[in-house]
Design an enzyme around this catalytic site. Structure first.
Site, PDB file in Angstrom:
ATOM      1  N   CYS A  52       0.742  -1.095  -0.018  1.00  0.00           N
ATOM      2  CA  CYS A  52      -0.027  -0.152  -0.117  1.00  0.00           C
ATOM      3  C   CYS A  52       0.775   1.084  -0.131  1.00  0.00           C
ATOM      4  CB  CYS A  52      -0.838  -0.176   1.104  1.00  0.00           C
ATOM      5  SG  CYS A  52      -0.154  -0.103   2.696  1.00  0.00           S
ATOM      6  N   HIS A  94      -3.392   6.324   4.721  1.00  0.00           N
ATOM      7  CA  HIS A  94      -2.049   6.496   5.023  1.00  0.00           C
ATOM      8  C   HIS A  94      -1.621   7.915   4.647  1.00  0.00           C
ATOM      9  CE1 HIS A  94      -1.825   2.551   6.198  1.00  0.00           C
ATOM     10  NE2 HIS A  94      -1.106   1.970   5.333  1.00  0.00           N
TER      11      HIS A  94
END
Length: 334
Positions: A128, A241
């Protein structure tokens, strides 16, 4: 298309269901697979209820065109032959095959055509943090090849799955009640804290997560000379994130040139007006698709360098959305 999701009950599996439906992916039939614990659960897709079947070594994948797998590296390794035996294309969200030379590692905005050559019928969906970063690096790399990247990540609980998100929520509840938080998923209490370790440490004192960013970025961007130094940190954010990125290029790239390139880049949205306090924040951008970029400026500590801030939803672009975009790219170019 006849589509399967392996790991359908997990956070990424559930996001895959939503993403396929929201993007109107051409699904004729959908099969859901999971562990013995998940088998028997039902999930709605469009107007149908679909029951999760237990993943087994049988012929359940005989008529499957594309299988999205998100059940962990061990499961991917064990079942890869079962899934691909009859011709299904496996788009794998685990780390099992990412660095295998005969498995393309793909972020469609960066190297989509790599997905068109998958000799083992397996395509790797990158980590990711790597996905988010390379989408942001590509517009600059196109202006001048990137030499070095330094990155500090601020990774949400979502990166460790639904149980980690639940643990963070429960820890805040315990603190509010004056109780001692329970720590099970993380190496330390996450609520009210940051943990400068994601995954285990390797021999060079970088963690596996940090080394993934090094190796995966070089593979995706086809650049053996590119150097990436990462520090990956878990922060008490539920989802999405953030990354602070420093980029050194071979030739100077001005802030204005970079801003124009970002504005035209697929999958990128600029949010960059610091005077008005406009910049990407995970609280605002969870459940969104793009990689958001702000705080763009010249790096005053290094010549030929820029620095900027990015935010992206780890479960969407960092996992499910990227996998579906890989499949979409293949369908457009077959």
């Amino acid at each position: 298309m006849h589509v399967a999701i392996v790991g359908a009950s997990g956070a990424v599996g559930q996001e895959l269901l939503r993403t396929l439906q929201q993007r109107d992916f051409p699904v004729e039939t959908l099969s859901l697979f999971g562990s013995a614990r998940s088998a028997g659960r039902s999930y709605r897709f469009h107007d149908k209820e679909i029951t999760v079947k237990e993943l087994r070594h049988n012929d359940d994948f005989r008529n499957i065109d594309i299988a999205f797998t998100s059940a962990g590296a061990g499961t991917s390794r064990e079942f890869a032959d079962t899934i691909t035996r009859h011709g299904a294309l496996m788009i794998d969200n685990s780390s099992a095959f990412r660095m295998d030379t005969d498995v393309p590692l793909v972020v469609p905005e960066v190297n989509g055509d790599d997905a068109l050559d998958a000799p083992r019928r397996i395509i790797g969906n990158p980590n990711c943090t790597t996905i988010q970063m390379v989408v942001a690096l590509k517009p600059i790399h196109d202006l001048s090849p990137i030499r070095r990247v330094h990155v500090a990540t601020y990774q949400a609980a979502s990166g460790a799955g639904q149980s980690a998100m639940d643990e963070l929520w429960n820890q805040y509840g315990a603190l509010a009640r004056g109780e001692k938080p329970v720590v099970e998923k993380f190496s330390a209490q996450l609520a009210g804290n940051v943990i400068p370790q994601i995954d285990i440490f390797t021999e060079n004192d970088y963690t596996k997560e940090e080394m993934k960013m090094f190796h995966e970025t070089r593979k995706i961007m086809h650049s053996d000379n590119l150097r990436v130094s990462a520090t990956c940190v878990r922060v008490p954010v539920m989802r999405a994130h953030s990354e602070a990125i420093w980029v050194e290029t071979e030739s100077p790239v001005s802030v204005e040139e970079a801003r124009r390139a970002f504005a035209q880049a697929p999958g990128v949205v600029m949010m960059d007006d610091p005077a008005a306090r406009i910049y990407p924040m995970p609280l605002d951008l969870a459940h969104h698709d793009p990689v958001y970029i702000g705080r763009l400026r010249r790096d005053i500590a290094c010549d030929n360098a820029l620095t900027f801030w990015t935010v992206s939803d780890q479960i969407r672009k960092g996992a499910a959305l990227n996998a579906v975009q890989i499949a979409e790219h293949i369908l457009r170019n077959r």
